[in-house]
Design a protein around this motif. Structure first.
Motif, PDB file in Angstrom:
ATOM      1  N   LEU A   1     -11.529  -0.995  -8.987  1.00 43.70           N
ATOM      2  CA  LEU A   1     -10.889  -0.457  -7.783  1.00 43.70           C
ATOM      3  C   LEU A   1     -11.408  -1.169  -6.541  1.00 43.70           C
ATOM      4  O   LEU A   1     -10.630  -1.550  -5.651  1.00 43.70           O
ATOM      5  CB  LEU A   1     -11.154   1.049  -7.683  1.00 43.70           C
ATOM      6  N   GLN A   2     -12.713  -1.385  -6.461  1.00 45.17           N
ATOM      7  CA  GLN A   2     -13.286  -2.088  -5.315  1.00 45.17           C
ATOM      8  C   GLN A   2     -12.702  -3.489  -5.189  1.00 45.17           C
ATOM      9  O   GLN A   2     -12.307  -3.916  -4.093  1.00 45.17           O
ATOM     10  CB  GLN A   2     -14.797  -2.168  -5.448  1.00 45.17           C
ATOM     11  N   ARG A   3     -12.642  -4.220  -6.306  1.00 50.76           N
ATOM     12  CA  ARG A   3     -12.132  -5.594  -6.237  1.00 50.76           C
ATOM     13  C   ARG A   3     -10.655  -5.600  -5.829  1.00 50.76           C
ATOM     14  O   ARG A   3     -10.235  -6.434  -5.029  1.00 50.76           O
ATOM     15  CB  ARG A   3     -12.323  -6.298  -7.577  1.00 50.76           C
ATOM     16  N   TYR A   4      -9.869  -4.689  -6.362  1.00 54.00           N
ATOM     17  CA  TYR A   4      -8.436  -4.678  -6.035  1.00 54.00           C
ATOM     18  C   TYR A   4      -8.219  -4.351  -4.558  1.00 54.00           C
ATOM     19  O   TYR A   4      -7.440  -5.004  -3.861  1.00 54.00           O
ATOM     20  CB  TYR A   4      -7.696  -3.661  -6.913  1.00 54.00           C
ATOM     21  N   VAL A   5      -8.920  -3.350  -4.075  1.00 50.06           N
ATOM     22  CA  VAL A   5      -8.748  -2.925  -2.678  1.00 50.06           C
ATOM     23  C   VAL A   5      -9.198  -4.018  -1.714  1.00 50.06           C
ATOM     24  O   VAL A   5      -8.572  -4.224  -0.663  1.00 50.06           O
ATOM     25  CB  VAL A   5      -9.524  -1.608  -2.437  1.00 50.06           C
ATOM     26  N   ASN A   6     -10.248  -4.752  -2.057  1.00 52.63           N
ATOM     27  CA  ASN A   6     -10.724  -5.808  -1.170  1.00 52.63           C
ATOM     28  C   ASN A   6      -9.858  -7.065  -1.218  1.00 52.63           C
ATOM     29  O   ASN A   6      -9.965  -7.922  -0.338  1.00 52.63           O
ATOM     30  CB  ASN A   6     -12.180  -6.161  -1.498  1.00 52.63           C
ATOM     31  N   ALA A   7      -9.007  -7.176  -2.232  1.00 53.59           N
ATOM     32  CA  ALA A   7      -8.128  -8.335  -2.337  1.00 53.59           C
ATOM     33  C   ALA A   7      -6.761  -8.093  -1.693  1.00 53.59           C
ATOM     34  O   ALA A   7      -5.997  -9.031  -1.513  1.00 53.59           O
ATOM     35  CB  ALA A   7      -7.931  -8.717  -3.803  1.00 53.59           C
ATOM     36  N   HIS A   8      -6.456  -6.849  -1.345  1.00 57.20           N
ATOM     37  CA  HIS A   8      -5.139  -6.510  -0.798  1.00 57.20           C
ATOM     38  C   HIS A   8      -5.301  -5.619   0.427  1.00 57.20           C
ATOM     39  O   HIS A   8      -6.167  -4.745   0.459  1.00 57.20           O
ATOM     40  CB  HIS A   8      -4.302  -5.773  -1.844  1.00 57.20           C
ATOM     41  N   GLU A   9      -4.470  -5.808   1.409  1.00 57.63           N
ATOM     42  CA  GLU A   9      -4.518  -4.981   2.616  1.00 57.63           C
ATOM     43  C   GLU A   9      -3.817  -3.653   2.338  1.00 57.63           C
ATOM     44  O   GLU A   9      -2.596  -3.554   2.351  1.00 57.63           O
ATOM     45  CB  GLU A   9      -3.845  -5.708   3.789  1.00 57.63           C
ATOM     46  N   MET A  10      -4.615  -2.627   2.100  1.00 55.09           N
ATOM     47  CA  MET A  10      -4.041  -1.298   1.866  1.00 55.09           C
ATOM     48  C   MET A  10      -3.671  -0.612   3.172  1.00 55.09           C
ATOM     49  O   MET A  10      -2.789   0.229   3.208  1.00 55.09           O
ATOM     50  CB  MET A  10      -5.044  -0.433   1.086  1.00 55.09           C
TER      51      MET A  10
ATOM     52  N   VAL B   1     -18.155  -6.811   6.619  1.00 55.04           N
ATOM     53  CA  VAL B   1     -16.775  -6.442   6.945  1.00 55.04           C
ATOM     54  C   VAL B   1     -15.804  -7.534   6.522  1.00 55.04           C
ATOM     55  O   VAL B   1     -14.732  -7.260   5.971  1.00 55.04           O
ATOM     56  CB  VAL B   1     -16.635  -6.143   8.459  1.00 55.04           C
ATOM     57  N   VAL B   2     -16.178  -8.790   6.753  1.00 57.86           N
ATOM     58  CA  VAL B   2     -15.294  -9.910   6.413  1.00 57.86           C
ATOM     59  C   VAL B   2     -15.149 -10.059   4.903  1.00 57.86           C
ATOM     60  O   VAL B   2     -14.059 -10.322   4.392  1.00 57.86           O
ATOM     61  CB  VAL B   2     -15.818 -11.218   7.039  1.00 57.86           C
ATOM     62  N   SER B   3     -16.244  -9.887   4.164  1.00 58.23           N
ATOM     63  CA  SER B   3     -16.197 -10.074   2.716  1.00 58.23           C
ATOM     64  C   SER B   3     -15.618  -8.870   1.987  1.00 58.23           C
ATOM     65  O   SER B   3     -15.110  -9.008   0.871  1.00 58.23           O
ATOM     66  CB  SER B   3     -17.600 -10.368   2.171  1.00 58.23           C
ATOM     67  N   SER B   4     -15.689  -7.688   2.598  1.00 59.81           N
ATOM     68  CA  SER B   4     -15.180  -6.460   1.954  1.00 59.81           C
ATOM     69  C   SER B   4     -14.261  -5.706   2.914  1.00 59.81           C
ATOM     70  O   SER B   4     -14.538  -4.566   3.300  1.00 59.81           O
ATOM     71  CB  SER B   4     -16.347  -5.567   1.527  1.00 59.81           C
ATOM     72  N   PRO B   5     -13.136  -6.316   3.298  1.00 57.10           N
ATOM     73  CA  PRO B   5     -12.260  -5.675   4.287  1.00 57.10           C
ATOM     74  C   PRO B   5     -11.636  -4.386   3.778  1.00 57.10           C
ATOM     75  O   PRO B   5     -11.418  -3.448   4.562  1.00 57.10           O
ATOM     76  CB  PRO B   5     -11.192  -6.735   4.557  1.00 57.10           C
ATOM     77  N   GLY B   6     -11.365  -4.323   2.472  1.00 56.38           N
ATOM     78  CA  GLY B   6     -10.784  -3.098   1.929  1.00 56.38           C
ATOM     79  C   GLY B   6     -11.758  -1.939   1.971  1.00 56.38           C
ATOM     80  O   GLY B   6     -11.378  -0.799   2.269  1.00 56.38           O
ATOM     81  N   THR B   7     -13.028  -2.225   1.670  1.00 52.87           N
ATOM     82  CA  THR B   7     -14.052  -1.180   1.750  1.00 52.87           C
ATOM     83  C   THR B   7     -14.222  -0.713   3.186  1.00 52.87           C
ATOM     84  O   THR B   7     -14.379   0.491   3.444  1.00 52.87           O
ATOM     85  CB  THR B   7     -15.385  -1.701   1.199  1.00 52.87           C
TER      86      THR B   7
ATOM     87  N   ASP C   1       0.286   0.423  -3.519  1.00 50.59           N
ATOM     88  CA  ASP C   1       0.013   1.854  -3.580  1.00 50.59           C
ATOM     89  C   ASP C   1       0.060   2.361  -5.017  1.00 50.59           C
ATOM     90  O   ASP C   1      -0.766   3.184  -5.431  1.00 50.59           O
ATOM     91  CB  ASP C   1       1.040   2.623  -2.737  1.00 50.59           C
ATOM     92  N   SER C   2       1.036   1.868  -5.777  1.00 51.30           N
ATOM     93  CA  SER C   2       1.188   2.316  -7.157  1.00 51.30           C
ATOM     94  C   SER C   2      -0.013   1.938  -8.008  1.00 51.30           C
ATOM     95  O   SER C   2      -0.531   2.753  -8.778  1.00 51.30           O
ATOM     96  CB  SER C   2       2.462   1.709  -7.755  1.00 51.30           C
ATOM     97  N   VAL C   3      -0.493   0.700  -7.862  1.00 50.96           N
ATOM     98  CA  VAL C   3      -1.632   0.237  -8.669  1.00 50.96           C
ATOM     99  C   VAL C   3      -2.885   1.039  -8.338  1.00 50.96           C
ATOM    100  O   VAL C   3      -3.609   1.488  -9.232  1.00 50.96           O
ATOM    101  CB  VAL C   3      -1.871  -1.266  -8.450  1.00 50.96           C
ATOM    102  N   VAL C   4      -3.149   1.226  -7.044  1.00 51.55           N
ATOM    103  CA  VAL C   4      -4.324   2.006  -6.653  1.00 51.55           C
ATOM    104  C   VAL C   4      -4.192   3.440  -7.148  1.00 51.55           C
ATOM    105  O   VAL C   4      -5.165   4.047  -7.621  1.00 51.55           O
ATOM    106  CB  VAL C   4      -4.528   1.965  -5.125  1.00 51.55           C
ATOM    107  N   GLY C   5      -2.976   3.990  -7.058  1.00 47.80           N
ATOM    108  CA  GLY C   5      -2.753   5.341  -7.564  1.00 47.80           C
ATOM    109  C   GLY C   5      -3.071   5.456  -9.042  1.00 47.80           C
ATOM    110  O   GLY C   5      -3.642   6.463  -9.495  1.00 47.80           O
ATOM    111  N   GLN C   6      -2.723   4.433  -9.823  1.00 46.64           N
ATOM    112  CA  GLN C   6      -3.025   4.452 -11.254  1.00 46.64           C
ATOM    113  C   GLN C   6      -4.531   4.376 -11.504  1.00 46.64           C
ATOM    114  O   GLN C   6      -5.055   5.048 -12.406  1.00 46.64           O
ATOM    115  CB  GLN C   6      -2.319   3.296 -11.939  1.00 46.64           C
ATOM    116  N   LEU C   7      -5.233   3.558 -10.733  1.00 46.86           N
ATOM    117  CA  LEU C   7      -6.684   3.470 -10.900  1.00 46.86           C
ATOM    118  C   LEU C   7      -7.370   4.787 -10.532  1.00 46.86           C
ATOM    119  O   LEU C   7      -8.310   5.222 -11.205  1.00 46.86           O
ATOM    120  CB  LEU C   7      -7.240   2.330 -10.045  1.00 46.86           C
ATOM    121  N   VAL C   8      -6.898   5.410  -9.465  1.00 48.14           N
ATOM    122  CA  VAL C   8      -7.476   6.689  -9.047  1.00 48.14           C
ATOM    123  C   VAL C   8      -7.193   7.767 -10.088  1.00 48.14           C
ATOM    124  O   VAL C   8      -8.061   8.584 -10.417  1.00 48.14           O
ATOM    125  CB  VAL C   8      -6.936   7.094  -7.661  1.00 48.14           C
TER     126      VAL C   8
END
Length: 593
Positions: free
Chosen positions: A230-239, A375-381, A275-282
């Motif tokens: 979940l961390q890797r996916y969120v940091n690779a995409h602008e949620m 912040v730059v390396s983990s923008p999703g977090t 949103d769908s992918v993150v929803g599935q992970l959650v």
């Protein structure tokens, strides 16, 4: 290349030879998808596949259409030996990604690398699901931990590979909990373990009775692994959770006729899929037991080190307490609970936490000593941390104790507003920082925050915000008839040199230096000019005697000369020229008051 019919004959007849000879025959003849049906027929011999299956993994995984043969290998081969080869194949897959796009961000890496990698990854994860369910040993977690590490190293945050991860974890969890709720998604990945025929699985030749503590160990491993994904996916995409929450919380500030971010995510298939992918992970994590904002759960997160590497413990643990969740993944999980409740109307428990002390501690732990790099390396977090704060403030869950450091908290928010790569998230952080500033109950502390920004901040955008927040404090004090520092002229006296600094030296700058000065400082200069006009036009009673003339002499008049010079520099055109003209016009209006 050998003739197809000859190859098929060799594959069928060669099985009568000794195993070493047969493997040599296969290496020569198994080079094309056309021979795979014949090979799969031969592999139905469980004894044969038990002996040679593990040698076939790397040979087959690079051939299109080999999924059926590899599934047979996973079901009939020696599960321990085949597992080792699958892990080696995943390791090579991760190495192929690094070789292809060594220095590219993860989102671009997924596109730039070998297009066959996702398919091979999906196939290998299907094999893992079968193999781990076949292995009957006293400590299956000792096999599971290292496997998950190899999966994560080869994982790229794209929908197909994420769906494969979800399938794997669901299989490995043993379906001991209710199945995940169905969620709309255009990604449908075959689950070899779920959709295949489990009756074809050969027994583990080295079966042992499983230890009673294994359920909890495996569950904790899967929880930790899923939070890492979940961390890797969120940091690779602008949620963009935080800017979308602001749209929900403050609809009155939306620009009429302009498409909202909520509309964009509903109408754009790529954004909708995020949103769908993150929803599935959650939902997967909920299935694994992570499904609420309990006090102890929150405490375990903000007391953990933000720099922890959960995967480091996957090969060396003695109890569930040695296995940790991903801090960034857990923060993203918490953010999604709040976000989905307020945006999608999901039924999630209310958080047992406040801005102070819990969220303040999470924010501090996340930023650490290298705020910009973090912040730059983990923008999703960073977006997730911000979204949690917005959700808590919206629920009026601000202070649980008397010890609330608004100034430090505000400073942390401004770091996100400066360094975050996404403009909308920067704006959300800035707006939230303004809310926190105005929420500080002590007017002396509010003034100290503004003074610190104006005098010590190196970022013109934040200094401009400080000027705007000062203006808002003055307006609030007057409208609400407050008697505080912002209703008296002392506040203007105290801040005048920071809000209207000496510009005399700027006039003598050469063109290059002047242009650089403008690029670095124009947001603050424009805001200061606007504030000066507002102050001298509407709040004259707060202006100390002689201040207006002093501001004209040291600030507005030299800045007009510098701006006029700037407007004549070659290359200053379009939007820049317009802003320069606006500054000149506002400064002249200021002088005319």
């Amino acid at each position: 290349m050998p003739d197809l019919s000859d190859s098929i004959t060799a594959i069928r007849e060669g099985a009568k030879e000794d195993r070493f000879t047969y493997l040599t025959i296969l290496q020569y003849h198994v080079t094309t998808p056309a021979v795979l049906p014949a090979l799969n027929e031969v592999l139905q011999d469980a004894g044969l596949t038990q002996e040679i299956g593990w040698d076939l993994v790397q040979m087959l995984v690079t051939i299109d259409g080999s999924e059926t043969c590899l599934e047979t290998v996973a079901r009939l081969g020696n599960p321990r030996e085949v597992l080792i080869k699958v892990m080696e194949a995943l390791e090579r897959l991760a190495g192929a990604e690094d070789d292809d796009v060594d220095d590219e961000p993860e989102e671009e890496k997924a596109v730039a690398s070998d297009s066959k990698i996702p398919d091979r990854f999906i196939t290998l994860l299907g094999m893992l699901a079968i193999l781990h369910r076949r292995i009957k040993t006293k400590h299956p977690s000792r096999f599971l931990g290292p496997s998950l590490v190899k999966v994560f190293e080869a994982y790229m945050p794209i929908p197909e590979m994420t769906a494969a991860v979800v399938n794997l974890v669901r299989s490995l969890s043993g379906r001991k909990r209710p199945p995940l709720p169905q969620r709309s998604s255009s990604i449908n990945i075959l689950n070899a373990d779920k959709d295949g025929d489990i009756s074809k699985n050969a027994p583990d030749p080295e079966a042992e009775q499983e230890d009673s503590n294994e359920d909890e160990l495996q569950r904790k491993l899967l929880q930790s692994f899923a939070t890492c994904v979940l961390q890797r996916y969120v940091n690779a995409h602008e949620m963009q959770w935080s800017p979308r929450l602001l749209e929900i919380y403050h609809p009155e500030k939306l620009v009429p006729g302009k498409k909202t971010m909520a509309q964009a995510f509903r109408e754009n298939e790529v954004l909708q899929q995020r949103d769908s992918v993150v929803g599935q992970l959650v939902a997967l994590l909920s299935d694994l037991g992570l499904d609420g904002f309990s006090g102890p759960f929150i405490e375990s997160i903000y007391e953990a080190s933000a720099g922890i590497d959960p995967l480091a413990a996957f090969e060396d643990f003695t109890s569930p307490d040695d296995i940790h969740l991903s801090p960034g993944g857990t923060v993203s999980l918490m953010a999604y609970w709040l976000f989905s409740t307020d945006v999608f109307g999901a039924d999630n428990p209310e958080p047992e936490m406040h801005l102070f002390p819990e969220h303040f501690t999470i924010l501090e732990r996340f930023l650490g000593d290298e705020a910009q790099a973090q912040v730059v390396s983990s923008p999703g977090t960073a977006d997730a941390v911000l979204a949690i704060g917005l959700g808590l403030e919206h629920r009026k869950l601000v202070v649980a104790t008397e010890d609330a450091s608004f100034m430090t908290y505000h400073h942390h928010l401004t770091l996100i507003s400066v360094f975050h790569p996404d403009l909308q998230t920067r704006n959300a952080a800035t707006r939230f920082a303004g809310t926190i500033l105005h929420s500080e109950p002590d007017d002396h502390n509010r003034l100290e925050i503004l003074e610190d920004l104006l005098e010590n901040c190196m970022f013109a955008s934040l200094k401009a915000c400080a000027v705007r927040w000062l203006k808002e404090e003055l307006i609030t004090a007057r409208q609400e008839k407050l008697t505080n520092l912002f209703s008296k002229s002392e506040v203007i006296e105290r801040l005048q040199y920071a809000a209207f600094p000496d510009m005399l030296s700027v006039v003598d700058m050469d063109d290059e230096a002047l242009l650089e000065f403008w690029v670095e400082n124009n947001p603050f200069l424009l805001q200061a000019a606007n504030f000066g006009y507002f102050l001298f036009a509407s709040f004259k009673d707060l202006v100390p005697s002689g201040m207006k003339g002093a501001v004209e002499q040291r600030f507005s008049e030299p800045l007009i000369l510098a701006a006029e010079k700037l407007g004549r520099i070659e290359g200053v055109e379009g939007g820049d020229k317009m802003q320069v003209d606006i500054l000149i016009d506002r400064l002249r209006s200021l002088n005319a008051q």
